[in-house]
Structure formats: C-alpha cells, structure tokens
Design a protein around this motif. Structure first.
Motif, PDB file in Angstrom:
ATOM      1  N   ASN A  23      38.787  40.589  44.211  1.00 13.68           N
ATOM      2  CA  ASN A  23      37.406  40.579  44.689  1.00 13.68           C
ATOM      3  C   ASN A  23      37.182  39.584  45.824  1.00 13.68           C
ATOM      4  O   ASN A  23      36.152  39.624  46.489  1.00 13.68           O
ATOM      5  CB  ASN A  23      36.444  40.255  43.541  1.00 13.68           C
ATOM      6  CG  ASN A  23      36.196  41.463  42.676  1.00 13.68           C
ATOM      7  OD1 ASN A  23      35.750  42.478  43.174  1.00 13.68           O
ATOM      8  ND2 ASN A  23      36.499  41.352  41.396  1.00 13.68           N
ATOM      9  N   TYR A  83      43.334  42.992  34.955  1.00 12.65           N
ATOM     10  CA  TYR A  83      42.297  43.633  35.746  1.00 12.65           C
ATOM     11  C   TYR A  83      42.823  44.784  36.603  1.00 12.65           C
ATOM     12  O   TYR A  83      42.097  45.298  37.443  1.00 12.65           O
ATOM     13  CB  TYR A  83      41.588  42.596  36.625  1.00 12.65           C
ATOM     14  CG  TYR A  83      40.905  41.517  35.820  1.00 12.65           C
ATOM     15  CD1 TYR A  83      40.020  41.840  34.787  1.00 12.65           C
ATOM     16  CD2 TYR A  83      41.129  40.181  36.081  1.00 12.65           C
ATOM     17  CE1 TYR A  83      39.392  40.851  34.057  1.00 12.65           C
ATOM     18  CE2 TYR A  83      40.503  39.182  35.349  1.00 12.65           C
ATOM     19  CZ  TYR A  83      39.633  39.529  34.343  1.00 12.65           C
ATOM     20  OH  TYR A  83      39.008  38.550  33.612  1.00 12.65           O
ATOM     21  N   GLU A 110      37.890  35.593  40.419  1.00  9.58           N
ATOM     22  CA  GLU A 110      38.131  36.934  39.875  1.00  9.58           C
ATOM     23  C   GLU A 110      37.584  37.042  38.458  1.00  9.58           C
ATOM     24  O   GLU A 110      36.934  38.026  38.106  1.00  9.58           O
ATOM     25  CB  GLU A 110      39.637  37.244  39.887  1.00  9.58           C
ATOM     26  CG  GLU A 110      39.945  38.687  39.638  1.00  9.58           C
ATOM     27  CD  GLU A 110      39.454  39.597  40.750  1.00  9.58           C
ATOM     28  OE1 GLU A 110      39.099  40.751  40.423  1.00  9.58           O
ATOM     29  OE2 GLU A 110      39.403  39.186  41.922  1.00  9.58           O
ATOM     30  N   ARG A 114      34.515  39.534  37.311  1.00  7.22           N
ATOM     31  CA  ARG A 114      34.738  40.551  36.276  1.00  7.22           C
ATOM     32  C   ARG A 114      33.923  40.274  35.024  1.00  7.22           C
ATOM     33  O   ARG A 114      34.074  40.950  34.010  1.00  7.22           O
ATOM     34  CB  ARG A 114      36.224  40.613  35.905  1.00  7.22           C
ATOM     35  CG  ARG A 114      37.167  40.829  37.063  1.00  7.22           C
ATOM     36  CD  ARG A 114      37.161  42.258  37.515  1.00  7.22           C
ATOM     37  NE  ARG A 114      38.077  42.416  38.646  1.00  7.22           N
ATOM     38  CZ  ARG A 114      38.790  43.477  38.861  1.00  7.22           C
ATOM     39  NH1 ARG A 114      38.709  44.502  38.050  1.00  7.22           N
ATOM     40  NH2 ARG A 114      39.585  43.551  39.913  1.00  7.22           N
TER      41      ARG A 114
END
Length: 126
Positions: A23, A83, A110, A114
């Motif tokens: 991300n 992930y 991250e 998430r």
C-alpha cells in the motif's frame, strides 16, 4: 420396484485472491512520529512492530546475525504471504539489508492499511 435417488453434493468453488501490492512505497512516510521513532530507536520500533504482527516481542533483536538481517527478511516474507502481496525475495533481501528502518516502517504502514491493530507510544498523524 424401488426407486433409487441420487443426491449430488455441490462442488466447492475455490477462489484464490489476486496478488496485491504494498500500500506504500519503501521510503514513504505517512506518520512523522513513527518515522523518527524507527530511525532514532530502531530496535524498539522493530520489536513493537513484530509483536503487533503476532511474533515474539524480542525476535528482531536477533537481526544482528549475518549481512542480511534474518528476522527483517522473515517478517517481510510473512507479511507478503499474509496479505498476498506480489513481490520478490530479492527485494526483501535488499530492503532488509540496506533499508532496515524504512522496511519496518513499510510493514507497519501495511498492517495499519489492512486494518491490523498496531500500537505505539504516540499514534498521532502528522
């Protein structure tokens, strides 16, 4: 004459999630306090991040072994698997060896992106 009934169970459909991406980039800093904390108190930052990921709090302290920190490398691989992030072991090795604090910051970002609960002394954005 007895009739025979055949019952057929529906087959399970297995859908694999498409590979995802990180991300944030390795050098992105979305939280000034966390970035500073990771640079000035890197062992503490790595230990807290490992604990929040579900690993032993003191595990990152073993990173002093070898030229590629094994725990940082293992955490990056674990996070990519958890992930379903599409990346390469070569990138993990380079980031672990040469960008330790940035790599741990990326993993922490991250987890937050998430929806994984993370803890720090100061979680203000800035």
């Amino acid at each position: 004459m007895a009739s025979k009934m055949v019952v057929q169970q529906p087959k399970a459909v297995v859908m694999e999630a498409a590979p995802d991406q990180w991300n944030s980039s390795i050098c992105e800093c979305d939280n000034f306090h966390e970035c500073c904390f990771s640079v000035w108190c890197f062992p503490c930052f790595a230990c807290i991040t490992a604990r929040d990921h579900g690993e032993c709090l003191c595990l990152p302290l073993l990173d002093s072994c070898g030229c590629v920190p094994p725990i940082t490398l293992a955490m990056r691989v674990s996070m990519r698997k958890r992930y379903n992030i599409d990346d390469h072991m070569c990138n993990d090795c380079v980031y672990a060896a040469y960008c330790g604090p940035c790599s741990w910051c990326q993993m922490r970002r991250e987890m937050k992106a998430r929806g994984h609960p993370v803890s720090l002394f100061c979680n203000k954005t800035g």
